[in-house]
Motif scaffolding. Structure first.
Motif, PDB file in Angstrom:
ATOM      1  N   GLU A 125       0.770  -1.342   0.053  1.00 27.34           N
ATOM      2  CA  GLU A 125      -0.116  -0.171   0.115  1.00 27.34           C
ATOM      3  C   GLU A 125       0.939   1.124   0.013  1.00 27.34           C
ATOM      4  OE1 GLU A 125      -2.470   1.103   3.607  1.00 27.34           O
ATOM      5  OE2 GLU A 125      -4.182   0.792   2.192  1.00 27.34           O
ATOM      6  N   GLN A 126       0.612   2.221  -0.856  1.00 24.74           N
ATOM      7  CA  GLN A 126       1.265   3.336  -1.020  1.00 24.74           C
ATOM      8  C   GLN A 126       1.703   4.340   0.038  1.00 24.74           C
ATOM      9  OE1 GLN A 126       0.502   5.785  -4.247  1.00 24.74           O
ATOM     10  NE2 GLN A 126       2.099   7.238  -3.843  1.00 24.74           N
ATOM     11  N   ALA A 127       0.379   4.260   0.833  1.00 24.52           N
ATOM     12  CA  ALA A 127       0.258   5.449   1.829  1.00 24.52           C
ATOM     13  C   ALA A 127       1.057   4.810   3.195  1.00 24.52           C
ATOM     14  CB  ALA A 127      -1.194   5.443   2.367  1.00 24.52           C
ATOM     15  N   THR A 128       0.865   3.511   3.479  1.00 28.34           N
ATOM     16  CA  THR A 128       1.622   2.875   4.539  1.00 28.34           C
ATOM     17  C   THR A 128       2.575   2.050   4.460  1.00 28.34           C
ATOM     18  OG1 THR A 128      -0.176   1.101   4.599  1.00 28.34           O
ATOM     19  CG2 THR A 128      -0.928   2.954   5.520  1.00 28.34           C
ATOM     20  N   ALA A 129       2.997   1.461   3.490  1.00 31.30           N
ATOM     21  CA  ALA A 129       3.908   0.449   3.128  1.00 31.30           C
ATOM     22  C   ALA A 129       3.662  -0.798   3.635  1.00 31.30           C
ATOM     23  CB  ALA A 129       5.518   1.121   3.754  1.00 31.30           C
ATOM     24  N   ALA A 130       2.375  -1.108   3.780  1.00 31.60           N
ATOM     25  CA  ALA A 130       1.854  -2.549   4.463  1.00 31.60           C
ATOM     26  C   ALA A 130       2.000  -3.372   3.005  1.00 31.60           C
ATOM     27  CB  ALA A 130       0.368  -2.260   4.813  1.00 31.60           C
ATOM     28  N   ARG A 131       2.613  -4.232   3.401  1.00 29.03           N
ATOM     29  CA  ARG A 131       2.435  -5.569   2.212  1.00 29.03           C
ATOM     30  C   ARG A 131       1.126  -6.100   2.143  1.00 29.03           C
ATOM     31  NH1 ARG A 131       7.229  -9.494   0.337  1.00 29.03           N
ATOM     32  NH2 ARG A 131       8.437  -7.607   1.551  1.00 29.03           N
ATOM     33  N   LEU A 132       0.800  -6.165   0.925  1.00 27.09           N
ATOM     34  CA  LEU A 132      -0.613  -6.427   0.616  1.00 27.09           C
ATOM     35  C   LEU A 132      -0.653  -7.888   0.360  1.00 27.09           C
ATOM     36  CD1 LEU A 132      -2.163  -3.237  -1.169  1.00 27.09           C
ATOM     37  CD2 LEU A 132      -2.334  -4.037   1.406  1.00 27.09           C
ATOM     38  N   TRP A 133       0.104  -8.348  -0.683  1.00 27.31           N
ATOM     39  CA  TRP A 133       0.381  -9.611  -1.354  1.00 27.31           C
ATOM     40  C   TRP A 133       1.639  -9.857  -2.065  1.00 27.31           C
ATOM     41  CZ3 TRP A 133       0.640  -8.803  -6.527  1.00 27.31           C
ATOM     42  CH2 TRP A 133       0.232  -7.792  -7.070  1.00 27.31           C
ATOM     43  N   SER A 134       1.986 -11.062  -2.265  1.00 25.80           N
ATOM     44  CA  SER A 134       3.070 -11.535  -3.099  1.00 25.80           C
ATOM     45  C   SER A 134       2.804 -12.684  -3.859  1.00 25.80           C
ATOM     46  CB  SER A 134       4.326 -11.802  -2.183  1.00 25.80           C
ATOM     47  OG  SER A 134       4.663 -10.746  -1.598  1.00 25.80           O
ATOM     48  N   ILE A 135       3.369 -12.795  -5.152  1.00 24.85           N
ATOM     49  CA  ILE A 135       2.952 -13.880  -5.934  1.00 24.85           C
ATOM     50  C   ILE A 135       4.162 -14.391  -6.817  1.00 24.85           C
ATOM     51  CG2 ILE A 135       1.993 -14.519  -8.240  1.00 24.85           C
ATOM     52  CD1 ILE A 135      -0.113 -12.335  -7.766  1.00 24.85           C
ATOM     53  N   ALA A 136       4.645 -15.812  -6.408  1.00 28.12           N
ATOM     54  CA  ALA A 136       5.725 -16.232  -7.250  1.00 28.12           C
ATOM     55  C   ALA A 136       5.401 -16.469  -8.801  1.00 28.12           C
ATOM     56  CB  ALA A 136       6.066 -17.525  -6.770  1.00 28.12           C
ATOM     57  N   LEU A 137       6.171 -15.665  -9.521  1.00 29.92           N
ATOM     58  CA  LEU A 137       5.977 -15.767 -10.818  1.00 29.92           C
ATOM     59  C   LEU A 137       6.425 -17.070 -11.817  1.00 29.92           C
ATOM     60  CD1 LEU A 137       6.661 -11.886 -11.430  1.00 29.92           C
ATOM     61  CD2 LEU A 137       4.538 -13.137 -11.432  1.00 29.92           C
ATOM     62  N   GLY A 138       7.537 -17.662 -11.418  1.00 23.38           N
ATOM     63  CA  GLY A 138       8.061 -18.838 -12.042  1.00 23.38           C
ATOM     64  C   GLY A 138       8.914 -18.524 -13.035  1.00 23.38           C
ATOM     65  N   ALA A 139       9.084 -17.412 -13.484  1.00 24.06           N
ATOM     66  CA  ALA A 139      10.139 -17.246 -14.408  1.00 24.06           C
ATOM     67  C   ALA A 139      10.699 -15.486 -14.328  1.00 24.06           C
ATOM     68  CB  ALA A 139       9.384 -17.176 -16.008  1.00 24.06           C
ATOM     69  N   PRO A 140      11.999 -15.458 -14.661  1.00 22.88           N
ATOM     70  CA  PRO A 140      12.064 -13.888 -14.532  1.00 22.88           C
ATOM     71  C   PRO A 140      11.515 -12.921 -15.300  1.00 22.88           C
ATOM     72  CG  PRO A 140      14.267 -15.410 -15.129  1.00 22.88           C
ATOM     73  CD  PRO A 140      12.837 -16.093 -15.403  1.00 22.88           C
ATOM     74  N   ALA A 141      11.508 -11.711 -14.581  1.00 24.43           N
ATOM     75  CA  ALA A 141      10.567 -10.679 -15.450  1.00 24.43           C
ATOM     76  C   ALA A 141      11.286  -9.955 -16.532  1.00 24.43           C
ATOM     77  CB  ALA A 141      10.561  -9.408 -14.367  1.00 24.43           C
ATOM     78  N   SER A 142      10.515  -9.497 -17.567  1.00 32.14           N
ATOM     79  CA  SER A 142      10.951  -9.031 -18.887  1.00 32.14           C
ATOM     80  C   SER A 142      11.499  -7.345 -18.669  1.00 32.14           C
ATOM     81  CB  SER A 142      10.103  -9.090 -20.126  1.00 32.14           C
ATOM     82  OG  SER A 142       8.949  -8.621 -19.578  1.00 32.14           O
ATOM     83  N   GLY A 143      10.819  -7.064 -17.480  1.00 32.19           N
ATOM     84  CA  GLY A 143      10.823  -5.677 -16.956  1.00 32.19           C
ATOM     85  C   GLY A 143      10.118  -5.326 -15.884  1.00 32.19           C
ATOM     86  N   PRO A 144      10.021  -4.082 -15.414  1.00 33.14           N
ATOM     87  CA  PRO A 144       9.154  -3.848 -14.343  1.00 33.14           C
ATOM     88  C   PRO A 144       7.604  -3.951 -14.866  1.00 33.14           C
ATOM     89  CG  PRO A 144      10.252  -1.868 -15.255  1.00 33.14           C
ATOM     90  CD  PRO A 144      10.605  -2.921 -16.068  1.00 33.14           C
ATOM     91  N   PRO A 145       6.684  -4.134 -13.720  1.00 29.60           N
ATOM     92  CA  PRO A 145       5.291  -4.297 -13.889  1.00 29.60           C
ATOM     93  C   PRO A 145       4.796  -3.100 -14.439  1.00 29.60           C
ATOM     94  CG  PRO A 145       5.742  -4.252 -11.789  1.00 29.60           C
ATOM     95  CD  PRO A 145       7.213  -4.318 -12.219  1.00 29.60           C
TER      96      PRO A 145
END
Length: 194
Positions: free
Chosen positions: A58-78
């Motif tokens: 969350e931008q305002a509080t820095a609370a981690r909301l969720w995480s997802i394992a993608l299974g492959a390297p990212a091609s760039g930022p989301p």
């Protein structure tokens, strides 16, 4: 004359406002480091780490909301557009996630590995592939609207998506219009090196 309104702040990596004032909760620790720069939109901060895990705070509080394992390297930022997050992967997948709760809304597959961030205007996504193809895909159906081979592979940062224009910088080739199914509208040549 006085201005009224709301001040909307963006948080940098170190957890400071543009004024230099710290924001509680920022910065956050990322155990495996960042694979690419974070993105901020829709009240969320998203980043893919070195272990190919997509994290959202969350931008305002820095609370981690969720995480997802993608299974492959990212091609760039989301990319975040209209509360949807698009993450391109080098294995050819585009993962579409609801930034509100981290639920996977869909997975699009390309036969070619993706080499750039996935850009979106909400109606289409555009990305470059490692073999030099640039693709524009309709988000609602996953249908490839057009694809164009370029003279050189497209790297992250070489692709721009506008309201009705896709521009690829690889090899000095072309600006293309998704409304006209990839018709070339312009060719830009960089000036000669001094």
């Amino acid at each position: 004359r006085k201005m009224r309104g709301v001040i909307r702040a963006k948080v940098n990596l170190h957890g400071f406002l543009a004024t230099g004032m710290p924001i509680p909760g920022w910065p956050v620790a990322v155990t495996h480091g960042a694979a690419c720069e974070p993105v901020v939109d829709s009240g969320r901060v998203a980043m893919i780490d070195g272990e190919s895990v997509l994290h959202c705070w969350e931008q305002a509080t820095a609370a981690r909301l969720w995480s997802i394992a993608l299974g492959a390297p990212a091609s760039g930022p989301p990319t975040i557009c209209r509360r949807r997050l698009y993450a391109g992967l080098t294995d050819g997948r585009v993962i579409i996630v609801d930034v509100a709760d981290g639920s996977t809304l869909g997975v699009l597959r390309s036969a070619e590995g993706i080499a750039t961030r996935v850009l979106s205007d909400g109606e289409v996504i555009a990305f470059g592939c490692g073999n030099g193809l640039v693709k524009v895909v309709e988000t609602a159906t996953g249908r490839v609207l057009w694809q164009v081979p370029l003279a050189a592979p497209v790297a992250d940062g070489d692709l721009v998506l506008g309201a009705d224009l896709v521009c690829a910088a690889a090899g000095g080739r072309p600006a293309r219009d998704p409304e006209h199914r990839g018709a070339e509208r312009a060719e830009v040549h960089p000036p000669p090196a001094p």
